[in-house]
Design a protein around this motif. Structure first.
Motif, PDB file in Angstrom:
ATOM      1  N   GLU A  67       0.849  -1.181   0.000  1.00 28.77           N
ATOM      2  CA  GLU A  67       0.000   0.000   0.000  1.00 28.77           C
ATOM      3  C   GLU A  67       0.888   1.235   0.000  1.00 28.77           C
ATOM      4  N   PRO A  68       0.332   2.400  -0.402  1.00 29.75           N
ATOM      5  CA  PRO A  68       1.147   3.629  -0.465  1.00 29.75           C
ATOM      6  C   PRO A  68       1.813   3.932   0.872  1.00 29.75           C
ATOM      7  N   THR A  69       3.103   4.290   0.806  1.00 23.10           N
ATOM      8  CA  THR A  69       3.905   4.507   2.014  1.00 23.10           C
ATOM      9  C   THR A  69       4.805   5.729   1.833  1.00 23.10           C
ATOM     10  N   GLU A  70       4.969   6.516   2.907  1.00 22.36           N
ATOM     11  CA  GLU A  70       5.890   7.650   2.880  1.00 22.36           C
ATOM     12  C   GLU A  70       7.258   7.211   3.379  1.00 22.36           C
ATOM     13  N   VAL A  71       8.294   7.599   2.657  1.00 24.71           N
ATOM     14  CA  VAL A  71       9.685   7.290   3.009  1.00 24.71           C
ATOM     15  C   VAL A  71      10.458   8.606   3.040  1.00 24.71           C
ATOM     16  N   THR A  72      11.165   8.863   4.126  1.00 20.20           N
ATOM     17  CA  THR A  72      11.914  10.117   4.251  1.00 20.20           C
ATOM     18  C   THR A  72      13.266  10.010   3.546  1.00 20.20           C
ATOM     19  N   LEU A  75      21.502  -2.176  -7.739  1.00 27.22           N
ATOM     20  CA  LEU A  75      20.728  -2.974  -8.683  1.00 27.22           C
ATOM     21  C   LEU A  75      20.926  -2.472 -10.104  1.00 27.22           C
ATOM     22  N   ALA A  76      21.036  -3.414 -11.030  1.00 29.19           N
ATOM     23  CA  ALA A  76      21.074  -3.055 -12.448  1.00 29.19           C
ATOM     24  C   ALA A  76      19.699  -2.545 -12.868  1.00 29.19           C
ATOM     25  N   PHE A  77      19.668  -1.875 -14.007  1.00 31.43           N
ATOM     26  CA  PHE A  77      18.404  -1.263 -14.448  1.00 31.43           C
ATOM     27  C   PHE A  77      17.313  -2.314 -14.647  1.00 31.43           C
ATOM     28  N   ARG A  78      17.709  -3.481 -15.175  1.00 33.45           N
ATOM     29  CA  ARG A  78      16.699  -4.523 -15.407  1.00 33.45           C
ATOM     30  C   ARG A  78      16.125  -5.035 -14.094  1.00 33.45           C
ATOM     31  N   ASP A  79      16.943  -5.022 -13.016  1.00 31.95           N
ATOM     32  CA  ASP A  79      16.428  -5.434 -11.712  1.00 31.95           C
ATOM     33  C   ASP A  79      15.578  -4.336 -11.083  1.00 31.95           C
ATOM     34  N   THR A  80      15.906  -3.091 -11.401  1.00 33.06           N
ATOM     35  CA  THR A  80      15.072  -1.976 -10.920  1.00 33.06           C
ATOM     36  C   THR A  80      13.675  -2.049 -11.511  1.00 33.06           C
ATOM     37  N   ILE A  81      13.608  -2.438 -12.789  1.00 36.52           N
ATOM     38  CA  ILE A  81      12.298  -2.567 -13.449  1.00 36.52           C
ATOM     39  C   ILE A  81      11.436  -3.614 -12.742  1.00 36.52           C
ATOM     40  N   LYS A  82      12.082  -4.665 -12.223  1.00 35.45           N
ATOM     41  CA  LYS A  82      11.321  -5.733 -11.576  1.00 35.45           C
ATOM     42  C   LYS A  82      10.634  -5.288 -10.291  1.00 35.45           C
ATOM     43  N   ILE A  83      11.141  -4.227  -9.639  1.00 33.66           N
ATOM     44  CA  ILE A  83      10.529  -3.770  -8.384  1.00 33.66           C
ATOM     45  C   ILE A  83       9.784  -2.446  -8.584  1.00 33.66           C
ATOM     46  N   HIS A  99       6.767  -1.986  -9.155  1.00 32.77           N
ATOM     47  CA  HIS A  99       5.484  -1.986  -8.452  1.00 32.77           C
ATOM     48  C   HIS A  99       5.649  -1.508  -7.009  1.00 32.77           C
ATOM     49  N   ILE A 100       6.840  -1.703  -6.421  1.00 35.12           N
ATOM     50  CA  ILE A 100       7.115  -1.193  -5.079  1.00 35.12           C
ATOM     51  C   ILE A 100       7.404   0.300  -5.131  1.00 35.12           C
ATOM     52  N   LEU A 101       8.201   0.703  -6.111  1.00 35.04           N
ATOM     53  CA  LEU A 101       8.593   2.104  -6.216  1.00 35.04           C
ATOM     54  C   LEU A 101       7.395   3.018  -6.463  1.00 35.04           C
ATOM     55  N   LYS A 102       6.371   2.489  -7.161  1.00 33.91           N
ATOM     56  CA  LYS A 102       5.193   3.316  -7.448  1.00 33.91           C
ATOM     57  C   LYS A 102       4.371   3.611  -6.190  1.00 33.91           C
ATOM     58  N   LEU A 103       4.581   2.821  -5.148  1.00 31.37           N
ATOM     59  CA  LEU A 103       3.827   3.020  -3.912  1.00 31.37           C
ATOM     60  C   LEU A 103       4.515   3.984  -2.949  1.00 31.37           C
ATOM     61  N   ILE A 104       5.708   4.451  -3.313  1.00 37.64           N
ATOM     62  CA  ILE A 104       6.508   5.252  -2.395  1.00 37.64           C
ATOM     63  C   ILE A 104       6.304   6.742  -2.650  1.00 37.64           C
ATOM     64  N   LEU A 109       8.373  13.709  -3.396  1.00 34.45           N
ATOM     65  CA  LEU A 109       8.647  13.182  -4.728  1.00 34.45           C
ATOM     66  C   LEU A 109       7.910  11.859  -4.887  1.00 34.45           C
ATOM     67  N   SER A 110       7.536  11.575  -6.098  1.00 37.31           N
ATOM     68  CA  SER A 110       6.977  10.260  -6.423  1.00 37.31           C
ATOM     69  C   SER A 110       7.512   9.832  -7.779  1.00 37.31           C
ATOM     70  N   MET A 111       7.366   8.572  -8.077  1.00 37.45           N
ATOM     71  CA  MET A 111       7.959   8.011  -9.289  1.00 37.45           C
ATOM     72  C   MET A 111       7.292   8.600 -10.520  1.00 37.45           C
ATOM     73  N   ALA A 112       8.083   9.282 -11.370  1.00 36.09           N
ATOM     74  CA  ALA A 112       7.560   9.886 -12.596  1.00 36.09           C
ATOM     75  C   ALA A 112       7.856   9.028 -13.813  1.00 36.09           C
ATOM     76  N   SER A 113       8.927   8.238 -13.769  1.00 34.95           N
ATOM     77  CA  SER A 113       9.300   7.344 -14.862  1.00 34.95           C
ATOM     78  C   SER A 113      10.225   6.286 -14.287  1.00 34.95           C
ATOM     79  N   LEU A 114      10.713   5.403 -15.129  1.00 34.65           N
ATOM     80  CA  LEU A 114      11.615   4.352 -14.668  1.00 34.65           C
ATOM     81  C   LEU A 114      12.990   4.888 -14.294  1.00 34.65           C
ATOM     82  N   ARG A 115      13.250   6.166 -14.585  1.00 29.62           N
ATOM     83  CA  ARG A 115      14.561   6.737 -14.304  1.00 29.62           C
ATOM     84  C   ARG A 115      14.508   7.963 -13.394  1.00 29.62           C
ATOM     85  N   GLU A 116      13.314   8.477 -13.119  1.00 33.74           N
ATOM     86  CA  GLU A 116      13.235   9.721 -12.363  1.00 33.74           C
ATOM     87  C   GLU A 116      12.110   9.701 -11.331  1.00 33.74           C
TER      88      GLU A 116
END
Length: 513
Positions: free
Chosen positions: A159-164, A177-185, A187-192, A202-209
């Motif tokens: 679920e959505p979570t705040e991280v300082t 992590l390599a970029f291909r391994d970053t892509i695998k997670i 779904h976690i990054l989108k909740l942060i 800040l929130s995830m705007a793309s796979l790199r930013e």
């Protein structure tokens, strides 16, 4: 408890306890499935399985239910594959369930709540470090390369979570992590949501930013949504199944709501549905009746022909005449579709050479129906021929010898001896053939796809459509899927077929009684 074992078993018989243990294991497994289905919102399926568990356990344990043990599998099959789908279809008929209104309200609200817009501020590229089961993010400023931010560790999220995050010049511990391994997670990054030292986020705007973003809608009372940009309010319209803004404009996606008898009223009152529905219903009855009549006539004549003793090579003729029944129907249908092609088909080429005409088989309603009957007669007569051959063999030859002595003609033999003796055992098979042709979806779908279209219809409807293909096109056609309307039409079809079956049974009893 004695019903679980045979009458001669004693209470200490190990076989009885093995059966009870097996039944208990099955019940526990099914109950676990019920819990999972209920947790996922599949209440109807959960109730169905729970009903199966309770009735099945009662039948196989209770002494009173012992007599139902042998019919229970059949009743279970009827309930699961006939009664439940029928009830589910009727339930869908009272909703606006369609490709535009596919999701429940809560899911649509979540989709709107997840929408974001970019706010003023700096974006950061990022890298991910893994430390066992936890992750850390290192943010690199796109403006100041010496300015880095390091997040606190976080693990698997649901679920959505705040991280300082804090300013840091050191690299995180662990493995980058390599970029291909970053892509695998991702779904976690989108909740942060990253909380910055200055109070920004800040929130995830793309796979790199990661960038500064804010949610467009905040949740209001009574499932309303408030636009954080201008204060506008989206209100759920429980009649149409859409969120509407202050100006009354519908905002997709839509959600499923119960709309009462609306779908049934559309079938009865909407001219764009009522007219095509009645036209298709009439054609379905005509098609089914004529298919049975034509296949019976040709099949009976062919059976009489191959049974004629003076005809040599009866076995060869019988084999050749049965071949259309041996070839898969879809192959024959596609071949006929090519033969009847209006521009390049062999049938039109032959008619053009002989008579100078090229019929529009797929464009003219009457010719299209004629073509469908021709193809279906070709596909169906071998079945009737096989039935008639068996029935003809049961007629004593003495009857035909006696009629020959009296000077009867073959036509008189057909109507005075053959038909009266085979019609009674043939009637149930003719009714079954009528029911099969009433729902002959494959023929229409592969040969004409319902063409030509009925002018003025507000739903996908064609002159050669049967009720089953008409319903299928409304539910799964390429012009939109209206499952609620299709379910309402399917309910009408069920009632009509039930009435037709009742009339057939009454007529059969009267005719064969």
């Amino acid at each position: 408890m004695e019903a679980i074992s045979s009458a001669g078993n004693k209470s200490g018989n190990p076989g009885r306890w093995v059966a009870l243990g097996l039944l208990a294991a099955i019940d526990l497994t099914l109950l676990y499935g019920v819990t999972i289905m209920y947790a996922n919102g599949e209440t109807a399926f959960a109730l169905l399985v729970l009903l199966i568990i309770t009735t099945g356990t009662w039948v196989f344990i209770s002494h009173k239910g012992y007599s139902y043990r042998y019919v229970y599998p059949a009743l279970l099959g009827v309930s699961v594959f006939i009664v439940f789908p029928l009830l589910y279809t009727v339930n869908v008929a009272f909703t606006n369930y369609s490709s535009s209104n596919l999701l429940p309200l809560e899911r649509v609200k979540a989709i709107h709540r997840a929408q974001t817009y970019k706010t003023p501020g700096e974006s950061y590229s990022f890298k991910v470090w893994q430390q066992g089961e936890n992750y850390q993010l290192l943010f690199i400023s796109n403006r100041d390369t010496d300015k880095h931010l390091l997040s606190t560790p976080f693990g698997e999220l649901t679920e959505p979570t705040e991280v300082t995050a804090r300013l840091s010049s050191a690299l995180p511990d662990g493995k980058e992590l390599a970029f291909r391994d970053t892509i695998k997670i991702r779904h976690i990054l989108k909740l942060i949501t990253i909380v910055l030292p200055d109070g920004g986020s800040l929130s995830m705007a793309s796979l790199r930013e990661f960038g500064p973003q804010a949610r467009i809608y905040d949740e209001g009372p009574n499932d309303t949504l408030i636009d954080s940009r201008n204060g506008g309010i989206l209100t759920p319209d429980m009649t149409t199944g859409y969120y509407v803004d202050n100006s009354g404009e519908q905002i997709g996606p839509g959600f499923t709501v119960f709309n009462g008898w609306n779908n049934f009223i559309r079938v009865i009152a909407d001219p764009g549905i009522q007219g095509p529905f009645l036209q298709i219903f009439t054609w379905t009855l005509t098609f089914s009746a004529l298919s049975v009549l034509f296949t019976l006539i040709i099949g009976l004549l062919m059976a009489c022909l191959v049974q004629w003793e003076p005809l040599g090579g009866n076995g060869v003729y019988r084999l050749l005449l049965i071949l259309p029944y041996a070839v898969p129907a879809f192959i024959s249908i596609l071949i006929f579709r090519g033969l009847f092609n209006q521009n390049f088909g062999e049938i039109n080429m032959l008619l053009n050479m002989l008579f100078g005409i090229q019929p529009e088989w797929f464009s003219n309603g009457f010719l299209a129906k004629t073509m469908v009957l021709i193809v279906n007669t070709w596909l169906g007569y071998p079945y009737m021929m096989i039935l008639c051959i068996g029935l003809l063999k049961s007629i004593p030859d003495d009857l035909y010898e006696a009629s020959a002595i009296d000077g009867a003609t073959p036509i008189q033999n057909l109507f005075k001896i053959t038909l009266p003796l085979i019609i009674k055992p043939l009637i149930p098979l003719l009714i079954a053939s009528f029911a099969f042709n009433f729902n002959n979806l494959v023929l229409i779908a592969l040969l004409t796809d319902g063409a030509p279209n009925i002018i003025g219809a507000t739903t996908p409807a064609g002159a050669t459509d049967l009720l089953v293909s008409y319903t299928f096109r409304i539910a799964f056609g390429q012009y939109g899927q209206d499952y609620g309307l299709a379910s309402a039409i399917a309910s009408f079809i069920f009632l009509m077929v039930g009435v037709i079956a009742w009339i057939n049974l009454k007529a059969t009893r009267r005719f064969t009684g």
